[in-house]
Design an enzyme around this catalytic site. Structure first.
Site, PDB file in Angstrom:
ATOM      1  N   THR A   1      55.744  47.354  45.203  1.00  0.00           N
ATOM      2  CA  THR A   1      54.400  46.829  45.459  1.00  0.00           C
ATOM      3  C   THR A   1      53.406  47.214  44.372  1.00  0.00           C
ATOM      4  O   THR A   1      52.290  46.704  44.351  1.00  0.00           O
ATOM      5  CB  THR A   1      53.897  47.282  46.846  1.00  0.00           C
TER       6      THR A   1
ATOM      7  N   GLU B   1      36.613  41.031  46.765  1.00  0.00           N
ATOM      8  CA  GLU B   1      37.410  41.965  47.559  1.00  0.00           C
ATOM      9  C   GLU B   1      37.733  41.388  48.930  1.00  0.00           C
ATOM     10  O   GLU B   1      38.856  41.523  49.416  1.00  0.00           O
ATOM     11  CB  GLU B   1      36.662  43.293  47.696  1.00  0.00           C
TER      12      GLU B   1
END
Length: 511
Positions: free
Chosen positions: A501, A370
């Site tokens: 997106t 992440e």
């Protein structure tokens, strides 16, 4: 782009040079077919589990076989899956989703609604489905009234959401109550949240003939295109992170391509692809940001100076950390570089892609974390070997089925035609399929650099359908028909579609 928060409400289960004119390498063989088939199987596996245990809720909990409603309870996974089911030509699933969308009452939810997330997933998903099924995939649905409902529901949703823009400046509130027309009382809105509405809302206007939706989103965007005060733009094109909802003035000059800022930059060049005539200023602002990023933000780990990441900047101080979310940046540079015929931007984009590839190839699972850093003065004692070898250390080892690294591999493949990028997509897909797969779908991981990914998050994000599996499939699909090639990213300025997106293909205005 998705907001970077990992305050998850889910249970833990268990502990180079560019070659812009290169020929596309031949993978139109059994290997390409088997890879595409494997991705289709993964999509069907995830869909079947969602349909059995979670539909019509928002997402599957793939370990407990429960469900969640983190996106208003309207069936986010179904709407997000539509455009991928279309490009995979899975007519059965397409019809299931169309039947569901026709039943959604967007005026009803007990949840606080995110204008941003609802726009990119629901509005983007429906508009994309409409564009695809009215265009190159029209043969999939014979009953055109089912397709027409997509635009009707898009307009319904836009009308329900548009009160969010009713502020003194026109900069919208993001967290809203659609029943009371209230909001969370926020004083500011974020750069990406404000700047990632314009594609979907402009498309809605262009399809309906009602200019209001475009005007609302472009008014909000105008404060980003002309940032004030001057301290909000420390380098040309690179601007701060937060905008005062009352005045439209920026409240800081913090610069990054990370979550919260990322898709503002992404949409600048994509709006130019959508309509070069109306959005030349967006192109100019993107070029300024890209050139400033090369000059001011490019950063090379001391242990791996061959790698290039983008640092953050705030008041003269640089931050040497980045995120999985930011790894879309290579693909964005590649799109801008090929559309504008800028070899330097293509080469820089490939350098970013190479660095993000390292965040995958150097972990135990073959999946990237992440967040990660490369500050030589901040390396954790137990990660010194990783930093010396790979050029980064893990800050947050979670993986929640994010797409950005595979996304950039896809752009690298489409722009250069080099088979290594296609292979990187496949290797990443295999790692995800191996480590995240459950009996009913795919689960997130707690630590990509631990054996078997550490523990698992009992949640299957809708963007697994919309993005991860779409990019993996498009990279390996055999383009035997011109219609099937229409939604692919093209070299040069010949794109017929541009991806929002959430990886939903939106038909460009001039095609």
């Amino acid at each position: 782009m998705h907001l970077p928060s990992l305050s998850l409400a889910w249970a833990l289960a268990g502990s180079s040079l560019a070659l812009p004119q290169a020929e596309q390498p031949v993978l139109q063989d059994d290997r390409a077919s088997s890879r595409a088939a494997a991705v289709k199987e993964a999509f069907s596996h995830a869909w079947d589990g969602y349909k059995k245990y979670a539909f019509p809720h928002d997402e599957l909990h793939p370990i407990s076989n429960g469900y969640g409603n983190s996106r208003n309870g309207w069936g986010a996974s179904a709407v997000d899956a539509l455009s991928t089911a279309i490009v995979m030509r899975n007519a059965t699933i397409v019809h299931e989703i169309l039947d569901h969308i026709a039943t959604i009452d967007y005026s009803k939810t007990s949840d606080t609604v995110s204008l941003f997330e609802t726009t990119i997933r629901y509005l983007g998903g429906m508009l994309s489905g409409y564009d695809l099924l009215k265009g190159p995939a029209a043969d999939l649905v014979k009953d055109t009234s089912k397709v027409d409902i997509l635009l009707k529901q898009s307009k319904n949703l836009g009308d329900i959401l548009k009160f969010a823009f009713d502020t003194p400046s026109g900069v919208p509130y993001n967290n809203i109550n659609i029943t009371s027309h209230g909001h969370d009382g926020a004083k500011t809105n974020g750069l990406a949240v404000t700047g990632t509405l314009v594609l979907e809302w402009t498309r809605l206007s262009d399809l309906t003939g009602d200019p209001e939706y475009a005007q609302l989103s472009q008014k909000a965007e105008s404060y980003l295109l002309h940032p004030q005060p001057s301290s909000a733009e420390p380098f040309p094109g690179l601007i701060g992170s937060n905008i005062d909802i009352k005045t439209g003035q920026f409240t800081d000059g913090h610069v990054s391509w990370n979550g919260g800022d990322d898709s503002y930059y992404e949409y600048l060049i994509k709006m130019y692809v959508y309509d070069p005539t109306r959005f030349a200023l967006y192109r100019d602002r993107w070029v300024a940001a890209a050139e400033s990023s090369i000059e001011h933000l490019a950063s090379h780990p001391a242990s791996r100076p061959d790698l290039t990441f983008l640092a953050t900047y705030d008041g003269g101080r640089y931050g040497l950390s980045s995120q999985h979310l930011a790894c879309f940046d290579g693909g964005n540079f590649l799109l801008g570089g090929t559309v504008l015929d800028r070899r330097d931007l293509i080469d820089f984009g490939l350098a970013l892609v190479d660095a993000c590839h390292e965040t995958y190839s150097q972990t135990l699972t073959g999946i990237g974390p992440e967040s990660f850093g490369w500050d030589a003065n901040s390396v954790p004692a137990d990660q010194k070997e990783l930093y010396e070898r790979a050029g980064f250390y893990v800050q947050n080892g979670a993986y929640i089925l994010r797409p950005e690294v595979i996304e950039s591999f896809y752009y690298a493949w489409r722009v250069t035609g080099r088979s290594e990028y296609r292979d990187w997509v496949w290797t990443a897909f295999v790692a995800i399929n191996k480590t995240c797969r459950t009996g009913s779908g795919y689960a997130g991981l707690t630590n990509v650099n631990a054996e078997n990914g550490g523990g698992r998050y009992d949640n299957q994000e809708s963007f697994l359908f919309a993005e991860v599996l779409k990019y993996a499939y498009l990279t390996h699909s055999e383009e035997l028909m011109a219609a099937e090639d229409a939604w692919q990213v093209q070299r040069g300025d010949g794109n017929q579609f541009v991806f929002n997106t959430e990886a939903h293909p939106i038909r460009v205005h001039h095609s």
